[in-house]
Design a protein around this motif. Sequence first.
Motif, PDB file in Angstrom:
ATOM      1  N   ILE A  38      41.086  36.306  34.429  1.00 17.68           N
ATOM      2  CA  ILE A  38      39.829  36.262  35.181  1.00 17.68           C
ATOM      3  C   ILE A  38      38.623  36.591  34.306  1.00 17.68           C
ATOM      4  O   ILE A  38      37.485  36.467  34.770  1.00 17.68           O
ATOM      5  CB  ILE A  38      39.877  37.202  36.400  1.00 17.68           C
ATOM      6  N   SER A  39      38.853  36.955  33.034  1.00 16.76           N
ATOM      7  CA  SER A  39      37.718  37.225  32.156  1.00 16.76           C
ATOM      8  C   SER A  39      37.223  35.979  31.444  1.00 16.76           C
ATOM      9  O   SER A  39      36.109  35.968  30.921  1.00 16.76           O
ATOM     10  CB  SER A  39      38.086  38.291  31.119  1.00 16.76           C
ATOM     11  N   ASN A  40      38.048  34.917  31.418  1.00 14.28           N
ATOM     12  CA  ASN A  40      37.612  33.689  30.731  1.00 14.28           C
ATOM     13  C   ASN A  40      38.191  32.416  31.331  1.00 14.28           C
ATOM     14  O   ASN A  40      37.913  31.332  30.835  1.00 14.28           O
ATOM     15  CB  ASN A  40      37.938  33.748  29.230  1.00 14.28           C
ATOM     16  N   GLY A  41      38.988  32.510  32.370  1.00 10.69           N
ATOM     17  CA  GLY A  41      39.497  31.335  33.066  1.00 10.69           C
ATOM     18  C   GLY A  41      40.688  30.670  32.423  1.00 10.69           C
ATOM     19  O   GLY A  41      41.205  29.684  32.960  1.00 10.69           O
ATOM     20  N   SER A  42      41.166  31.173  31.287  1.00 17.60           N
ATOM     21  CA  SER A  42      42.279  30.537  30.593  1.00 17.60           C
ATOM     22  C   SER A  42      43.604  30.969  31.182  1.00 17.60           C
ATOM     23  O   SER A  42      43.665  31.787  32.114  1.00 17.60           O
ATOM     24  CB  SER A  42      42.229  30.890  29.104  1.00 17.60           C
ATOM     25  N   LEU A  43      44.696  30.450  30.641  1.00 17.29           N
ATOM     26  CA  LEU A  43      46.047  30.810  31.062  1.00 17.29           C
ATOM     27  C   LEU A  43      46.820  31.392  29.887  1.00 17.29           C
ATOM     28  O   LEU A  43      46.613  30.999  28.729  1.00 17.29           O
ATOM     29  CB  LEU A  43      46.792  29.590  31.593  1.00 17.29           C
ATOM     30  N   CYS A  44      47.701  32.317  30.189  1.00 14.98           N
ATOM     31  CA  CYS A  44      48.690  32.770  29.228  1.00 14.98           C
ATOM     32  C   CYS A  44      49.990  32.980  29.993  1.00 14.98           C
ATOM     33  O   CYS A  44      50.017  32.886  31.229  1.00 14.98           O
ATOM     34  CB  CYS A  44      48.250  34.044  28.508  1.00 14.98           C
ATOM     35  N   ALA A  45      51.054  33.238  29.294  1.00 13.54           N
ATOM     36  CA  ALA A  45      52.357  33.470  29.925  1.00 13.54           C
ATOM     37  C   ALA A  45      52.958  34.750  29.361  1.00 13.54           C
ATOM     38  O   ALA A  45      52.900  35.003  28.153  1.00 13.54           O
ATOM     39  CB  ALA A  45      53.286  32.290  29.695  1.00 13.54           C
TER      40      ALA A  45
END
Length: 968
Positions: A777-784
């Motif tokens: 939620i700080s930059n809109g990206s995804l990680c796993a």
Amino acid sequence: MRGKATLLAGICAGVLAFPVNAQETDADEGVAAATGGPVIVVTAQRQNQSLQEVPIAVSAFTAEALEAQQIENASDLQLTLPNVSFTKSNFTGASFTIRGIGDLCVGVSCDSATAIHTNGAPLFGTRLFETEYFDLERVEVLRGPQGTLFGRNATSGVVNVVTAKPDLSGVAAAAELEYGNYNSIKAKGMINLPIGDVLGVRLAGFYLNRDGYTRNLYDDSRIDDRDMYAIRGSLRFEPGPDTTIDLMGYYFRENDNRLRIQKQACQRDPTGVLGCLNARLDFDKTNADSTLASVLSSQELFAIQGIPIGILPLGLGSIYPDDGDGYSNFDEPDDVRTVRTAFTPEYFADELQVQARLEQRFGNLNLSVGGIYQETSVDSRQDYNLGVLDRSGYLAALSTLAFLAQNGTGAPGSSAYFAPIAEALIPNGPTGELCTSNNRQESQGAYEGHAICSDVPLAFDRSNGDQKSWSAEAILSSDFDGAFNFLVGGIYANSRVSENSYYVNSFGLDYATGILGTFSASANGAPPAYLATSMYRNNTRDFELNSYGIFGEVYFDISDRLKFTGGLRYNNDEKSIVARNTLASFLNPFSNDGDPFDSPFVGSYDADPGTDGNQIVQERSVSFDEITGRAVLDFQATPDNLFYASYSRGYKSGGINPPLSPAFEVPESFGSESIDAFEIGTKNTFANGALQLNATAFYYKYKDLQLSRIVARTSVNDSIDANIWGFEIEGVIRPSPRWLINANFSYLNAEVAGDQFFSNPRDPGGGDPDAVIIKDISNGSLCAVTGPAPGAAAAFVTAVNTGLGLRAPEAFPSDSGIASTGAFGICSVLQANAPAGFSVLSPGVQVNIKGNKLPQAPEMKASVGVQYTAEFANGMTLIPRFDIALTGEQYGNVFNGNVNRIEPFVQANAQIQLNGPDERWYVRGFVQNIFDSSSMTGLYVTDATSGNFTNIFTLDPRRYGVAVGARF
């Protein structure tokens, strides 16, 4: 009858995919009588040669063939060519794919895999794919690597558009007026004027205006219209039999509301973590909670940042779906040509070409010297989501903003930190119009006084670029009577991009940069400020290519029937780029109403983390060189039967990936790609010319094929290896002078070779049921997040999220195609707290794509055309024609799967033309796309910050109309 025979032969050559140059000599007429048609002269090897003697797989269409088969632009070419596909692409570009190799690399520093030429000269950033064909001599399409003679980047092949030249033999003119459905008006014309015996001038042009193909239900308007024109002037000077000088000037202009994409598709994700799911493409809208604007303006992020969410809420909404999201109640029309958008698209493009060529003969030697200067520009804006956001959830936050703008927080002067935000975004209060940054003034937006206001929250993007290029080439070739001949040449090219930007603007981004910026400024004792830039902008400020090549070929007749061709080319490319990527990157005082980069706080911005110190731009340069070539053996078994085998090596230079914001670990540059191509073929004429049958088979070994993917709203490029093989069969049957039947069939197998590991943007969990997909939620990206045991990752994420006030992971729907669970979170916090045995992978778990099909590589293609000529006693003719083409299954993405599958499609066209006596006038009725198929030609998956929706590209709807023309 001579004119009719020439027309028929031109159409035959075109549909058979042969290179055509409609020239005949007196010596050819005896051969023509023996074979049932005139000998066609071709220039596929940069020299005039007989059509059936050229050992290259090449297609071409004369002006007559283009008209007969209703080929009006580059998109239409794919319907009649074996192993060729074409699609528009995401950023005002296009991909012309030949035998599975196309423009899969996206970016300013990328080269096209298919070399685009005008009259043999290379084009850079051409708008040729927007325009319509008019007054051409022919269009040639060479299949397979052609780097030795045609250029450094011709790994898939060459498209060479040859314009009609002035005819010094007499005055000529032609005009055509067409009217069709969608209120379409098209006019084409040409006038040819000889000036004495040695000089000629030719002027030609076209104009097209029509209504939009797409209905916008938001305001009941039509969008995706066309308003364009082009003019061309040519001059030919022939002071003697051995000298020809050609000059050409061309200008194209388009200004309308063309859509860059036809439609968006999405299997909606109710969790909001991904936005769109992985099983299929539906006519639905992404979950707005998955977008960057939503997470940056969310109550949850504001709470983590210490911004109040209680009695005076400032977050525009929650990321959790309890009360729905901005698209929950949006009704996506179930039709590719129906949309709802509050932002009318805008499209402008133009191109200038100035070209010169000298052909000088010195006995048995021919010198060709030519050059071209080119200017192109394009500027396109459209609704980023092709949808209308619901603003009802914003009321509480906007009311709070209005209150704080008037009263402040209670601290002296605190209202000054909120008043500029309210004045810029809600000038008429929380229930009035919402204003979004207008991206027409570089990086200046709403806080500098440049905004677009609407009753609904707007989100739109802009893609623009300006480029100037020139090249010069010289070729010396021989025409000796003996067994040996040669060709040598050199070329230099320079291309410079002075501006290329991609913007994303939205009300949510403006709001988030204002609120987050003003609280940051207040906390640090800075004057009232927002986080600049208030829009996302990936900006190439300067790009330059310098390229040269030296090449040569030898031609040796081993015997009367066996010939060897050998060629080599040295390629050298140098590229440099100055770029930066900004969004909420540094504080900019509201008092600065000029360039945000004049902010006193800009020193905190670093465009280049890879270089020590803070850099205002990223500067990179790369260079590549390569030796390529080809070897060909061709055997003329009989005068009507040719067999050949060839090897060629192709090369396309690498480039520079743009800077990313936020910074992800991607290579700064990508390497050059190379191809080893093996081909066998045969060209045959049977039954005195009643049947022509050609066949080709090929095998490609591709290394470091460049592929683009979206990371942090930016196209970055990786490379893979691939194996490609296939075959092509083309035939023309002339059962009588009145009948013409053409057909072709092609098969293609294009697969990723070897182990290649990448993260699938549609499924960052990589199919692992124990992984947790995180929406940052700080930059809109995804990680796993992965752990050492089943359930460990979910437990770890739950523990960290509890401390952040965020929820635990939850499962995606059973039909999602996602095995992992998902949660909102902050990847950097998870990374900092990860115990041994846990991994936080960005952008996700890598999967092996070995054996996957390459994008835009239809497995099978087939087409058939039938034409009949009815002749009347008064000299008039009636010519009906029907064409049908099948394009087989393909994929729009290298990860394949049902969600990336492009279904087979059929396109059919028909026309009937009545020609007056001596063909001085004609009337034509036509219909294109008879079945009104919504044929999808390509797709593009956006990134996590956009909600993983898919942009799709289609062919035009059914068109019909009538045309009248005259010529003398």
